[in-house]
Design an enzyme around this catalytic site. Structure first.
Site, PDB file in Angstrom:
ATOM      1  N   ASP A   1      70.806-117.688   7.746  1.00  0.00           N
ATOM      2  CA  ASP A   1      70.223-117.205   6.509  1.00  0.00           C
ATOM      3  C   ASP A   1      71.216-117.353   5.355  1.00  0.00           C
ATOM      4  OD1 ASP A   1      67.732-115.471   5.631  1.00  0.00           O
ATOM      5  OD2 ASP A   1      67.778-115.438   7.817  1.00  0.00           O
TER       6      ASP A   1
ATOM      7  N   ASP B   1      66.966-117.471   1.428  1.00  0.00           N
ATOM      8  CA  ASP B   1      66.248-116.247   1.082  1.00  0.00           C
ATOM      9  C   ASP B   1      65.884-116.226  -0.402  1.00  0.00           C
ATOM     10  OD1 ASP B   1      65.512-113.451   2.037  1.00  0.00           O
ATOM     11  OD2 ASP B   1      66.853-112.933   0.394  1.00  0.00           O
TER      12      ASP B   1
ATOM     13  N   GLU C   1      62.443-119.588   1.286  1.00  0.00           N
ATOM     14  CA  GLU C   1      61.416-118.544   1.211  1.00  0.00           C
ATOM     15  C   GLU C   1      60.863-118.566  -0.214  1.00  0.00           C
ATOM     16  OE1 GLU C   1      61.096-113.747   2.048  1.00  0.00           O
ATOM     17  OE2 GLU C   1      62.867-114.537   1.017  1.00  0.00           O
TER      18      GLU C   1
ATOM     19  N   HIS D   1      60.664-111.986  10.468  1.00  0.00           N
ATOM     20  CA  HIS D   1      61.264-110.643  10.443  1.00  0.00           C
ATOM     21  C   HIS D   1      60.632-109.721   9.406  1.00  0.00           C
ATOM     22  CE1 HIS D   1      63.125-112.908   7.261  1.00  0.00           C
ATOM     23  NE2 HIS D   1      63.592-111.796   6.730  1.00  0.00           N
ATOM     24  N   ASP D   2      59.805-110.277   8.517  1.00  0.00           N
ATOM     25  CA  ASP D   2      59.186-109.482   7.456  1.00  0.00           C
ATOM     26  C   ASP D   2      57.705-109.197   7.694  1.00  0.00           C
ATOM     27  OD1 ASP D   2      61.429-109.155   5.856  1.00  0.00           O
ATOM     28  OD2 ASP D   2      61.061-110.981   4.698  1.00  0.00           O
TER      29      ASP D   2
END
Length: 577
Positions: free
Chosen positions: A101, A208, A266, A343-344
């Site tokens: 990430d 991210d 993202e 993960h979200d």
């Protein structure tokens, strides 16, 4: 697209790991990097090509790792730099790659850069973050510089008493936004967060909040879309800002000297396809691909997302969302992604199908077939391959650890003054959509704590169904969700021209029960048929396929079914050669 089929990241299957919840190697109740390394053979046997590690950096864990205090070191409960190097080397020894990430819209408030920035207004790093003077209303009351609302609620600005200015944070007050307008800050970001790890052998980055780095310099007020709230959503202002593409081109130039680096961004709040294409066009040389949120945001409430009736969405909405993300690559030089979990997000079985005991296995296999037959780079989230489901409804609110969940529930408590019906509705919304569901520990076997840890005090509670949904039992069961994922991934690679690179064609948008689509290449056609209900459903092949011969490659059920009838949550894959 055709000219780039050789790119390794296009045909890859990527497996996302959330370090705290994957595997605890030392019995302290928290997953760690040696635990991940111990499971590389499992991932290799599953058919995984790329491992994606969520933030493992030094962090106070306010936002569970997305608040980084040092890009160049490891969160100690996860391990050491040497442990991370062993993981990188372990992937490469198995002909796997690894991406990490890249969280560079903001840092933790504990990062040395921010500590210097807030030390004084004349500090060399003051301008590395976004500081602004207060506004004052007619009564002389101090107000933030604008009405932007933080993604986690409340103002996006926090007052610093020492220097008497506000700093911007799109996330929590503990995550101050970096000032990308400052070239020295950008160069430091690239060196510390990117080049430090590229030199150690990582093969790319999941980036991210990739469209939030460039804010309009004047920081204007956001439109008032919710008059009942003091602070307003401002994503139309802080996403896709004026210098975003300049910054990404600059980042790409830095990375290009390290070889063929994989980048996936993202990209929230970007519904316009032309805008998406501006980020992922191969000619633009900015990013390889992005995560669009058309699919995973289905069923969200408008404001906030948890203000929702679970499962209050239509299959036609899902079809449109899939069609939009798949259409990105048709007739363009762009690339796309296929994913249902991360993960979200809550677990896909619980959100898009049924997690009832009689349905969850077939539902998990049906969704696996959809995921694996869509074009683009395929992403699988830990536990998805064994059909993990949301936390049980019986769990109390204290089991929800994520800051987004806690902030939302506390706000409902405050605004409703503890009204039981309001709290019950809030809990239902969390049980359906909370990020916490993805962070429940991975279940490896049916031993206590699901084989995740030897400790009875795990950082997050292990799922009640660990003795029913775990890797060890499913590896021995040919009809399991895990066994079907292995089959689906193998077929995906065998039929790559259709399933990875093929053009998507949707049929019968208005059918709210079955999802039927074709995948086309120059020579072949595949037909995918999915029953999204718990009942048997009749189906007919699209008219253009009448009289043509198709071979059934796989079904999510064992044994032959009726040609024109789909069993509950059944998925089938046909090919015409």
């Amino acid at each position: 697209m055709e000219s780039q089929k050789g790119k390794w990241w296009k045909k890859a299957v990527v497996y996302q790991v959330y370090p705290a919840s994957f595997k605890d190697s030392n019995g302290d109740g928290t997953g760690d990097i040696p635990g991940i390394t111990s499971k590389l053979d499992y991932l290799h046997s599953l058919g995984i090509d790329v491992l994606w590690i969520c933030p493992m950096y030094e962090s106070p864990q306010i936002d569970l790792g997305y608040d980084i205090s040092n890009f160049e070191d490891i969160h100690r409960p996860y391990g050491t730099l040497q442990d991370m190097q062993d993981l990188i080397d372990g992937c490469h020894e198995r002909s796997m790659r690894i991406i990490i990430d890249l969280v560079i819209n903001h840092t933790s408030e504990l990062h040395q850069w921010f500590q210097e920035s807030k030390a004084s207004k004349d500090n060399d790093k003051r301008d590395w973050y976004i500081w602004r003077q207060a506004k004052y209303d007619d009564q002389g009351i101090r107000k933030p510089p604008n009405n932007w609302r933080s993604i986690f609620g409340g103002s996006a600005w926090t007052w610093d008493e020492a220097t008497e200015e506000y700093y911007l944070h799109l996330f929590t007050p503990k995550q101050p936004d970096l000032n990308w307008e400052n070239e020295a800050a950008r160069r430091a970001i690239y060196a510390s967060s990117m080049e430090f790890w590229l030199k150690r052998g990582v093969d790319g980055f999941r980036i991210d909040a990739v469209n939030m780095y460039s804010k309009p310099p004047s920081h204007p007020d956001a439109p008032i879309t919710n008059p009942s709230m003091e602070f307003q959503w401002a994503e139309t202002l802080y996403c896709n800002g004026p210098r975003m593409h300049e910054f990404l081109s600059e980042m790409n130039e830095v990375m290009s000297s390290y070889g063929e680096i994989m980048t996936v961004g993202e990209l929230p709040h970007t519904p316009d396809r032309s805008e998406v294409l501006s980020y992922v066009s191969a000619a633009k040389k900015q990013m390889n691909m992005v995560f669009q949120f058309d699919v995973v945001c289905i069923g969200y409430g408008k404001d906030p997302k948890f203000d929702v009736v679970p499962h209050d969405w239509r299959l036609s909405e899902l079809k449109k969302a899939v069609e939009n993300t798949q259409g990105l690559i048709m007739g363009t030089d762009a690339w796309t992604t296929s994913f249902l979990e991360n993960h979200d997000q809550g677990r896909s079985i619980s959100r898009f199908a049924s997690d009832k005991p009689e349905n969850r296995v077939q539902a998990g296999k049906m969704l696996a077939l959809m995921n694996a037959t869509l074009s683009g780079t395929l992403f699988v989230y830990q536990g998805q391959e064994i059909g993990m489901v949301n936390m049980p409804q019986s769990w109390g609110i204290e089991e929800y650890k994520d800051i987004e969940s806690k902030n939302f529930y506390e706000e409902v408590v405050k605004t409703s003054k503890g009204d039981s019906k309001a709290l019950e509705k809030a809990k239902r919304g969390l049980q359906y959509l909370a990020r916490d569901h993805a962070r429940v520990p991975m279940c490896w076997d049916s031993s206590p704590q699901g084989g995740f840890s030897t400790s009875t005090d795990t950082w997050m509670r292990v799922h009640d169904l660990y003795d029913q949904i775990n890797v060890a039992d499913q590896e021995k069961d040919q009809s399991s969700v895990l066994s079907f994922w292995k089959t689906a991934l193998k077929l995906r690679k065998e039929w790559a021209s259709l399933l990875i690179y093929g053009d998507f064609e949707l049929f019968d948008l208005e059918d709210e029960h079955c999802f039927v689509y074709a995948k086309r290449s120059d020579c072949n056609v595949a037909l995918v048929v999915l029953n999204f209900t718990k009942k048997e459903r009749d189906w007919k092949a699209p008219k253009e396929f009448n009289g043509k011969s198709f071979t059934l490659l796989t079904s999510t059920y064992s044994g032959d079914g009726k040609p024109g009838e789909l069993r509950p949550y059944e998925g089938r894959l046909y090919v015409q050669v």
